[in-house]
Write a protein that holds these residues in place. Structure first.
Motif, PDB file in Angstrom:
ATOM      1  N   GLU A  30       0.847  -1.209   0.000  1.00  9.34           N
ATOM      2  CA  GLU A  30       0.000   0.000   0.000  1.00  9.34           C
ATOM      3  C   GLU A  30       0.878   1.253   0.000  1.00  9.34           C
ATOM      4  O   GLU A  30       0.656   2.205  -0.742  1.00  9.34           O
ATOM      5  CB  GLU A  30      -0.890  -0.027   1.248  1.00  9.34           C
ATOM      6  N   ILE A  31       1.945   1.235   0.808  1.00 11.18           N
ATOM      7  CA  ILE A  31       2.868   2.377   0.885  1.00 11.18           C
ATOM      8  C   ILE A  31       3.512   2.595  -0.476  1.00 11.18           C
ATOM      9  O   ILE A  31       3.571   3.719  -0.993  1.00 11.18           O
ATOM     10  CB  ILE A  31       3.929   2.146   1.990  1.00 11.18           C
ATOM     11  N   GLU A  32       3.933   1.511  -1.115  1.00  9.30           N
ATOM     12  CA  GLU A  32       4.571   1.630  -2.433  1.00  9.30           C
ATOM     13  C   GLU A  32       3.594   2.234  -3.439  1.00  9.30           C
ATOM     14  O   GLU A  32       3.920   3.142  -4.196  1.00  9.30           O
ATOM     15  CB  GLU A  32       5.008   0.237  -2.899  1.00  9.30           C
ATOM     16  N   ARG A  33       2.352   1.740  -3.377  1.00  9.40           N
ATOM     17  CA  ARG A  33       1.325   2.232  -4.315  1.00  9.40           C
ATOM     18  C   ARG A  33       1.123   3.732  -4.126  1.00  9.40           C
ATOM     19  O   ARG A  33       1.133   4.515  -5.077  1.00  9.40           O
ATOM     20  CB  ARG A  33       0.014   1.479  -4.055  1.00  9.40           C
ATOM     21  N   LEU A  34       0.980   4.155  -2.864  1.00  9.84           N
ATOM     22  CA  LEU A  34       0.756   5.575  -2.553  1.00  9.84           C
ATOM     23  C   LEU A  34       1.958   6.408  -2.995  1.00  9.84           C
ATOM     24  O   LEU A  34       1.827   7.485  -3.572  1.00  9.84           O
ATOM     25  CB  LEU A  34       0.502   5.745  -1.051  1.00  9.84           C
ATOM     26  N   GLN A  35       3.153   5.905  -2.730  1.00  9.34           N
ATOM     27  CA  GLN A  35       4.366   6.657  -3.088  1.00  9.34           C
ATOM     28  C   GLN A  35       4.439   6.858  -4.602  1.00  9.34           C
ATOM     29  O   GLN A  35       4.722   7.959  -5.079  1.00  9.34           O
ATOM     30  CB  GLN A  35       5.621   5.938  -2.580  1.00  9.34           C
ATOM     31  N   SER A  36       4.127   5.804  -5.354  1.00 10.94           N
ATOM     32  CA  SER A  36       4.236   5.951  -6.818  1.00 10.94           C
ATOM     33  C   SER A  36       3.137   6.891  -7.303  1.00 10.94           C
ATOM     34  O   SER A  36       3.354   7.741  -8.166  1.00 10.94           O
ATOM     35  CB  SER A  36       4.146   4.580  -7.491  1.00 10.94           C
ATOM     36  N   GLN A  37       1.952   6.796  -6.656  1.00 11.85           N
ATOM     37  CA  GLN A  37       0.853   7.700  -7.042  1.00 11.85           C
ATOM     38  C   GLN A  37       1.284   9.149  -6.778  1.00 11.85           C
ATOM     39  O   GLN A  37       1.096  10.042  -7.586  1.00 11.85           O
ATOM     40  CB  GLN A  37      -0.386   7.352  -6.221  1.00 11.85           C
ATOM     41  N   LEU A  38       1.895   9.358  -5.628  1.00 14.36           N
ATOM     42  CA  LEU A  38       2.355  10.692  -5.242  1.00 14.36           C
ATOM     43  C   LEU A  38       3.385  11.199  -6.258  1.00 14.36           C
ATOM     44  O   LEU A  38       3.307  12.351  -6.716  1.00 14.36           O
ATOM     45  CB  LEU A  38       3.023  10.632  -3.853  1.00 14.36           C
ATOM     46  N   SER A  39       4.306  10.335  -6.589  1.00 15.86           N
ATOM     47  CA  SER A  39       5.390  10.807  -7.485  1.00 15.86           C
ATOM     48  C   SER A  39       4.776  11.171  -8.840  1.00 15.86           C
ATOM     49  O   SER A  39       5.176  12.135  -9.477  1.00 15.86           O
ATOM     50  CB  SER A  39       6.455   9.719  -7.639  1.00 15.86           C
ATOM     51  N   ARG A  40       3.704  10.435  -9.236  1.00 20.96           N
ATOM     52  CA  ARG A  40       3.043  10.797 -10.520  1.00 20.96           C
ATOM     53  C   ARG A  40       2.363  12.150 -10.370  1.00 20.96           C
ATOM     54  O   ARG A  40       2.563  13.051 -11.161  1.00 20.96           O
ATOM     55  CB  ARG A  40       2.013   9.722 -10.909  1.00 20.96           C
ATOM     56  N   THR A  41       1.586  12.366  -9.315  1.00 21.85           N
ATOM     57  CA  THR A  41       0.838  13.639  -9.193  1.00 21.85           C
ATOM     58  C   THR A  41       1.821  14.793  -9.025  1.00 21.85           C
ATOM     59  O   THR A  41       1.705  15.824  -9.647  1.00 21.85           O
ATOM     60  CB  THR A  41      -0.093  13.594  -7.946  1.00 21.85           C
ATOM     61  N   SER A  42       2.877  14.565  -8.186  1.00 19.25           N
ATOM     62  CA  SER A  42       3.776  15.723  -7.962  1.00 19.25           C
ATOM     63  C   SER A  42       4.494  16.031  -9.273  1.00 19.25           C
ATOM     64  O   SER A  42       4.631  17.191  -9.650  1.00 19.25           O
ATOM     65  CB  SER A  42       4.775  15.419  -6.835  1.00 19.25           C
ATOM     66  N   SER A  43       4.899  14.998 -10.037  1.00 19.21           N
ATOM     67  CA  SER A  43       5.562  15.296 -11.338  1.00 19.21           C
ATOM     68  C   SER A  43       4.518  15.965 -12.243  1.00 19.21           C
ATOM     69  O   SER A  43       4.785  16.881 -12.987  1.00 19.21           O
ATOM     70  CB  SER A  43       6.091  13.991 -11.956  1.00 19.21           C
ATOM     71  N   TYR A  44       3.265  15.558 -12.093  1.00 14.85           N
ATOM     72  CA  TYR A  44       2.179  16.174 -12.911  1.00 14.85           C
ATOM     73  C   TYR A  44       2.064  17.661 -12.542  1.00 14.85           C
ATOM     74  O   TYR A  44       2.062  18.535 -13.382  1.00 14.85           O
ATOM     75  CB  TYR A  44       0.877  15.410 -12.600  1.00 14.85           C
ATOM     76  N   THR A  45       2.053  17.894 -11.187  1.00  8.79           N
ATOM     77  CA  THR A  45       1.860  19.314 -10.811  1.00  8.79           C
ATOM     78  C   THR A  45       3.076  20.123 -11.265  1.00  8.79           C
ATOM     79  O   THR A  45       2.942  21.263 -11.706  1.00  8.79           O
ATOM     80  CB  THR A  45       1.725  19.443  -9.268  1.00  8.79           C
ATOM     81  N   GLU A  46       4.254  19.535 -11.226  1.00 12.92           N
ATOM     82  CA  GLU A  46       5.431  20.313 -11.668  1.00 12.92           C
ATOM     83  C   GLU A  46       5.272  20.705 -13.148  1.00 12.92           C
ATOM     84  O   GLU A  46       5.554  21.822 -13.556  1.00 12.92           O
ATOM     85  CB  GLU A  46       6.723  19.494 -11.501  1.00 12.92           C
ATOM     86  N   VAL A  47       4.763  19.733 -13.891  1.00 10.20           N
ATOM     87  CA  VAL A  47       4.613  19.986 -15.350  1.00 10.20           C
ATOM     88  C   VAL A  47       3.547  21.058 -15.582  1.00 10.20           C
ATOM     89  O   VAL A  47       3.725  22.010 -16.307  1.00 10.20           O
ATOM     90  CB  VAL A  47       4.204  18.651 -16.065  1.00 10.20           C
ATOM     91  N   ALA A  48       2.450  20.902 -14.790  1.00  5.99           N
ATOM     92  CA  ALA A  48       1.264  21.763 -15.051  1.00  5.99           C
ATOM     93  C   ALA A  48       1.623  23.227 -14.868  1.00  5.99           C
ATOM     94  O   ALA A  48       2.528  23.539 -14.118  1.00  5.99           O
ATOM     95  CB  ALA A  48       0.169  21.370 -14.063  1.00  5.99           C
TER      96      ALA A  48
END
Lengths: 84, 84
Positions: free
Chosen positions: A66-84
């Motif tokens: 679950e922690i791994e899943r959340l971490q990867s989800q976070l890294s996707r959203t934060s990279s998304y927000t950086e791009v946005a």
């Protein structure tokens, strides 16, 4: 008479001794039974605690996933927000 | 002579019986000792498994805290991305 008395007391002594042995034997048999019952309980408790350990380890593995899943989800959203 | 022989065999019988009792006594004493050693080992194993359970429960609590932290972080970033 003295001989008879001596023999009598020797006989009684032997009787007491035999009685003492039988008493000790009964006592030891009870002790063995108690210890064997205790051993069965210990075996049962040990099995139960080992099952609990296996269950806890399984839960830990799920949490890690679950922690791994959340971490990867976070890294996707934060990279998304950086791009946005 | 018959009386003597009878007495002699009775005596021997008693001797064998006493010997048998002593033998059983020695055997039971060894058994009690073995069972008591086994009990000490069980006690030790049980303590060790209970310590392991406590340690696993602690790890689980830490993982739960980590999951909560990640989930709140995610909800902040995703609400952030929705706003952006």
């Amino acid at each position: 008479l003295v001989g008879m008395e001596k023999e009598q007391s020797e006989y009684e002594e032997k009787q007491n001794k035999a009685e003492g042995l039988l008493q000790e034997l009964r006592h030891l048999k009870i002790k063995v039974e108690e210890l064997e019952n205790e051993r069965n309980q210990y075996e049962w408790k040990l099995k139960a605690t080992k099952a609990e350990i296996a269950q806890l380890q399984e839960q830990l593995a799920l949490k890690d996933a679950e922690i791994e899943r959340l971490q990867s989800q976070l890294s996707r959203t934060s990279s998304y927000t950086e791009v946005a």
